[in-house]
Scaffold this motif. Structure first.
Motif, PDB file in Angstrom:
ATOM      1  N   GLY A 206       0.808  -1.226   0.000  1.00 54.03           N
ATOM      2  CA  GLY A 206       0.000   0.000   0.000  1.00 54.03           C
ATOM      3  C   GLY A 206       0.831   1.261   0.000  1.00 54.03           C
ATOM      4  N   ASP A 255       4.498   3.232   3.309  1.00 61.40           N
ATOM      5  CA  ASP A 255       3.779   1.954   3.247  1.00 61.40           C
ATOM      6  C   ASP A 255       2.984   1.738   4.532  1.00 61.40           C
ATOM      7  N   VAL A 338      -7.192   5.857  -1.041  1.00 58.99           N
ATOM      8  CA  VAL A 338      -7.017   4.416  -0.910  1.00 58.99           C
ATOM      9  C   VAL A 338      -7.643   3.672  -2.089  1.00 58.99           C
ATOM     10  N   LEU A 341      -5.215   3.644  -4.569  1.00 61.98           N
ATOM     11  CA  LEU A 341      -3.989   2.975  -4.131  1.00 61.98           C
ATOM     12  C   LEU A 341      -4.038   1.456  -4.286  1.00 61.98           C
ATOM     13  N   VAL A 342      -5.235   0.866  -4.170  1.00 61.86           N
ATOM     14  CA  VAL A 342      -5.298  -0.604  -4.147  1.00 61.86           C
ATOM     15  C   VAL A 342      -5.057  -1.214  -5.524  1.00 61.86           C
ATOM     16  N   HIS A 345      -2.582  -4.203  -6.380  1.00 59.39           N
ATOM     17  CA  HIS A 345      -2.299  -5.048  -5.223  1.00 59.39           C
ATOM     18  C   HIS A 345      -3.077  -6.364  -5.293  1.00 59.39           C
ATOM     19  N   ASP A 349      -4.796  -8.099   0.113  1.00 55.50           N
ATOM     20  CA  ASP A 349      -4.209  -6.953   0.814  1.00 55.50           C
ATOM     21  C   ASP A 349      -5.206  -5.807   0.984  1.00 55.50           C
ATOM     22  N   ILE A 353      -5.056  -2.540   3.552  1.00 57.90           N
ATOM     23  CA  ILE A 353      -4.786  -1.189   3.041  1.00 57.90           C
ATOM     24  C   ILE A 353      -5.901  -0.240   3.465  1.00 57.90           C
TER      25      ILE A 353
END
Lengths: 398, 162
Positions: A206, A255, A338, A341-342, A345, A349, A353
């Motif tokens: 993250g 992170d 967020v 951001l994911v 991934h 996770d 996150i």
């Protein structure tokens, strides 16, 4: 799961009720195998129309309404609102009241960060850490209850000051709790930076760069873990923060591990500030006089909630009721970040996150249970409680 | 970090040297209100603030001066230290379409979606449509934060004044 295109992309709906995410929000996460390729968010499952409701209540009643925006950081909402209304009315709360506002705000930050530590550890499958941190958090809840009478909605603020003073017994209880918590926090910092299994879930996961954090408008510990030095307590000191400054806590890795480290380091800063504050409390009154009607005008009140910058815009039309109160909570901008951001991934996770930004969800409240000296208990109705509060406030019977 | 006074000064200078001079007000020492005259100025002015490295978008407030005014007002708050620079834009109550800021400031998206459903302002270029906070079954063309909308009171409910 539903197939969205002719390729191997699937959309996984998560929430509003889901065992992996104990908050009412809904995410639609598109995955290619195990890798997230897109995510959208739908909010509003706990939307109560508070901004609209405020336009039908007077300035005093709204203090208690806004305290209930959040069940974790209730005090900071009331503080932001009270500071704004006092500025509009040209009233300044006495120095001792401002110091007590900071005291309760920092106690609240400790309880909020410890609560988050537990939730985030739980999402990583580290339930031992969850149970230990929540057990320790009880010490702060007891302190807050001893100080204000409540565990969640403390109602420490009144317009023009605060409700509760600090006596020597309360001071000793706070210091005792802090001594215990400081030792525990050192242990937690050690665990989250050295436990190999836990680090697999946090280190390099993250990651948000400083530039991303700035562009996406991240606030609070989420931004500070990415090296963005934003902290309203220092940038625009309110209440007594100019007199009792905090140290800025910034990490650069960006992170999940950095978000743990920032929040735990902020705990130490809160312990230090509270000790200093208790040794240097200004003497004097704890509340000033407040007019019922507030002159026409607009003001902006910004404070640093445990999750980041909290923004209040207040507009008065000269009556005893506000024309408009706008609230921007820290989670909304952190959540936007967020969602972006994911992407890229692993699906597994995503809960970690999300938990990493410390999203704010409603807490349940408590009923009023009175224990009499002879051991019998009984419950009070809303009306009885209201009468009792008015009797205490005005020393009169209705 | 840039001091508060400097941020206010740069904001004022930008407004005064704008293609068409923009009026500014300083309601409090740490605040500067810039009165935009056209929605066309919104994106360029936000870019100008970014180029000057002043502030980040902290919130967008919607205001309803009342149905008789025929207007709505949008306030874009940019913060730098203790300074708050607010771009104020008046838009017509009916059929307002203004450009989105989300292309240059991603976090504007959630604020604009909120304003769209609460006040009935359309944002041109906004990627995500649909409700963010209100229920799916919320009636069309009903904007709850406008002054001419009141929440229905269920029978037997107590009101704030009881």
């Amino acid at each position: 799961m539903e197939e969205t295109t002719g390729t191997d992309l699937f959309t996984v709906p998560i929430g509003p009720q889901h065992p992996a995410l104990k908050e009412p929000s809904h995410f639609r996460i598109t995955v290619d195998g195990e890798i997230v390729t897109d995510a959208t968010v739908r909010l509003g499952y706990a939307h109560r129309g508070i901004e609209k409701a405020a336009e039908a209540r007077n300035w005093v009643r709204n203090l208690y309404l806004f305290e209930r925006v959040c069940g974790i950081c209730s005090h900071i909402h009331a503080t932001a609102y009270a500071l704004g209304v006092e500025r509009l009315a040209g009233v300044e709360a006495p120095p001792r009241a401002q110091a007590i506002r900071v005291l309760v705000a920092e106690l609240e930050r400790i309880h909020s960060h410890l609560l988050w530590l537990g939730v985030a550890a739980h999402e990583a499958g580290f339930d031992t850490l969850f149970m230990y941190s929540w057990r320790d958090r009880e010490a702060i809840m007891d302190v807050l209850e001893g100080l204000t009478g409540n565990r969640v909605n403390y109602s420490a603020n009144v317009l023009g000051g605060v409700k509760c003073d600090v006596d020597d017994a309360q001071r000793d209880a706070i210091l005792k709790a802090l001594d215990m918590l400081e030792g525990r926090s050192h242990h937690y910092l050690d665990v989250v930076t050295t436990d190999a299994l836990f680090l697999q879930r946090t280190r390099g996961i993250g990651t948000m760069t400083r530039n991303q954090a700035e562009v996406m408008g991240a606030v609070g510990p989420t931004a500070r873990a990415s090296g963005v030095p934003r902290d309203v307590r220092l940038d625009a000191p309110y209440a007594a923060y100019a007199r009792y400054p905090v140290m800025r806590v910034v990490e650069t890795a960006g992170d999940l591990e950095a978000r743990f480290v920032v929040r735990i380091r902020e705990l130490f800063e809160s312990y230090r500030l509270i000790r200093y504050l208790l040794d240097n409390l200004p003497a004097g009154e704890i509340r000033g006089r407040m007019p019922r009607r507030v002159p026409q005008g607009e003001t902006i009140s910004r404070v640093e909630a445990p999750r980041g910058e909290l923004f209040y815009f207040l507009k008065s039309n000269g009556t005893d009721t506000p024309e408009r109160v706008k609230v921007r909570t820290p989670t909304i901008y952190n959540l936007t970040s967020v969602v972006k951001l994911v992407v890229g991934h692993q699906l597994a996770d995503v809960p970690m996150i999300l938990a990493g930004i410390d999203p704010c969800f409603s807490c349940n409240d408590r009923t009023v249970r009175l224990e009499e000296t002879n051991g019998r208990t009984h419950h009070w109705t809303w009306d009885q409680l209201r009468r009792y509060s008015l009797e205490v406030e005005h020393g009169r019977s209705l | 970090m840039m001091p508060t006074e400097k941020a206010i000064e740069i904001g004022r200078e930008l407004a005064e040297r704008w293609t068409f001079h923009l009026e500014t007000r300083q309601p409090e020492p740490n605040r500067l209100d810039v009165l935009l005259t056209s929605p066309d100025d919104l994106v360029p002015f936000a870019v100008a603030l970014r180029v000057q490295r002043i502030g980040y978008l902290t919130a967008v407030t919607g205001l309803d001066p009342g149905p008789e005014s025929g207007m709505l007002e949008l306030l874009y708050h940019f913060c730098q230290g203790a300074a708050v620079i607010t771009l104020r834009l008046q838009v017509p109550r009916q059929g307002a379409v203004i450009p989105t800021l989300s292309m240059i400031i991603p976090s504007a998206e959630s604020s604009e979606r909120e304003i769209a459903e609460m006040f009935g302002v359309t944002f041109d270029g906004l990627r995500a449509a649909g409700h963010l906070y209100l229920p799916d079954e919320w009636p069309d063309a009903t904007y709850p934060l406008r002054k001419d909308w009141s929440p229905p009171v269920p029978a037997g409910a107590t009101t704030a004044e009881d």
